[in-house]
Write an enzyme that holds these catalytic residues in place. Structure first.
Site, mmCIF file in Angstrom:
data_model
loop_
_atom_site.group_PDB
_atom_site.id
_atom_site.type_symbol
_atom_site.label_atom_id
_atom_site.label_comp_id
_atom_site.label_asym_id
_atom_site.label_seq_id
_atom_site.Cartn_x
_atom_site.Cartn_y
_atom_site.Cartn_z
ATOM 1 N N ALA A 1 0.717 -1.364 0.115
ATOM 2 C CA ALA A 1 -0.100 -0.045 0.037
ATOM 3 C C ALA A 1 0.975 1.232 0.067
ATOM 4 O O ALA A 1 2.161 1.117 -0.275
ATOM 5 C CB ALA A 1 -1.011 -0.210 1.301
ATOM 6 N N ASN A 2 0.362 2.329 0.183
ATOM 7 C CA ASN A 2 1.094 3.551 0.273
ATOM 8 C C ASN A 2 0.423 4.686 1.302
ATOM 9 O O ASN A 2 -0.513 4.091 1.901
ATOM 10 C CB ASN A 2 1.144 4.349 -1.062
ATOM 11 C CG ASN A 2 -0.238 4.608 -1.589
ATOM 12 O OD1 ASN A 2 -0.929 5.359 -1.084
ATOM 13 N ND2 ASN A 2 -0.578 3.935 -2.742
ATOM 14 N N ARG A 3 0.883 5.543 1.593
ATOM 15 C CA ARG A 3 0.576 6.597 2.632
ATOM 16 C C ARG A 3 -0.709 7.499 2.178
ATOM 17 O O ARG A 3 -1.076 8.355 2.971
ATOM 18 C CB ARG A 3 1.725 7.580 3.013
ATOM 19 C CG ARG A 3 2.917 6.686 3.578
ATOM 20 C CD ARG A 3 4.093 7.607 4.227
ATOM 21 N NE ARG A 3 5.268 6.612 4.575
ATOM 22 C CZ ARG A 3 4.923 6.072 5.763
ATOM 23 N NH1 ARG A 3 3.981 6.348 6.344
ATOM 24 N NH2 ARG A 3 5.926 5.232 6.002
#
Ligand code: C5P
Length: 225
Positions: free
Chosen positions: A29-31
């Site tokens: 995933a990412n932020r």
């Protein structure tokens, strides 16, 4: 908004990250927090549009008057976008994972004596570029470009490559915890065919309101008003 400037329009928004499974408990995933996309959906609804918000996994309430479709993966997001066309305006604010695990498994991976597993990645579909090239292309197609360097230059190239009308470029450098990603404010550069508008730093809600005003003005021009 005075006079519901987006009444009668269908606005399709993507927001948030995507989660790409590795096994049943792990993912890539990412932020992205989804805040900017949700604020845009809220502002478009407040301007009278019918709004479909395709959201990755985020911890945010659905804005009033918005139809929300929750998805996990990039491929799910691409499918949900396709299923909700046509749209007059599409704003692709999601931070879609570029890659997914090629060999996701449905049993939890165990620590063994063969050492850490090698993760093979493969590319996800590009939802914005697909829309840009499709027969169903929205009349106004807007993408984002989160960059850490050469922000405007990269956004210009992205606008052409993905056949978007506008790219909203933002600088996401600044390191973990200092970044625009997850933060309350945003500083954007609006890249259009005509040039670049540099907007001052402001809360994401204000970016959303200004963007909706800008969209309404663009539609007026397009309608020859
Ligand atoms: O190439 P990059 O990921 O920086 O492009 C960002 C823009 O493209 C955003 O508008 C994002 O929502 C969209 N995008 C997409 N599908 C992908 C990757 C990016 O729609 N797989």
């Amino acid at each position: 908004f005075e006079g519901a400037p987006l009444a009668g329009r269908h606005v399709l928004v993507t927001a948030g990250p995507t989660h790409e499974p590795i096994d049943p408990v792990r993912y890539i995933a990412n932020r992205s927090s989804g805040k900017q996309g949700f604020a845009i959906a809220a502002a478009a609804a407040a301007a009278g549009a019918r709004v479909t918000l395709v959201a990755g996994p985020v911890d945010l309430d659905t804005p009033p008057g918005v139809t929300r479709i929750d998805v996990q993966t990039a491929r799910d997001m691409a499918g949900a976008v396709r299923a909700h066309l046509p749209a007059d305006i599409a704003i692709m604010a999601a931070a879609v994972a570029d890659w997914r695990a090629r060999d996701a498994v449905d049993r939890k991976m165990k620590k063994g004596d063969s050492g850490p597993p090698a993760l093979q990645l493969e590319e996800n579909p590009d939802i914005l570029a697909t829309l840009g090239a499709s027969a169903d292309r929205p009349a106004l197609l807007i993408g984002f470009a989160a960059e850490t360097n050469d922000v405007v230059e990269n956004a210009r190239a992205k606008r052409e490559r993905k056949r978007a009308d506008w790219i909203i470029a933002n600088d996401v450098s600044g390191g973990v915890g200092q970044s625009v990603m997850g933060g309350a404010d945003n500083t954007i550069h609006l890249v259009t065919a005509g040039g670049v508008e540099d907007w001052p730093q402001m809360p994401k809600e204000e970016v959303a309101m200004k963007l909706v005003e800008r969209i309404a003005a663009e539609l007026e021009v397009a309608n020859g008003e």
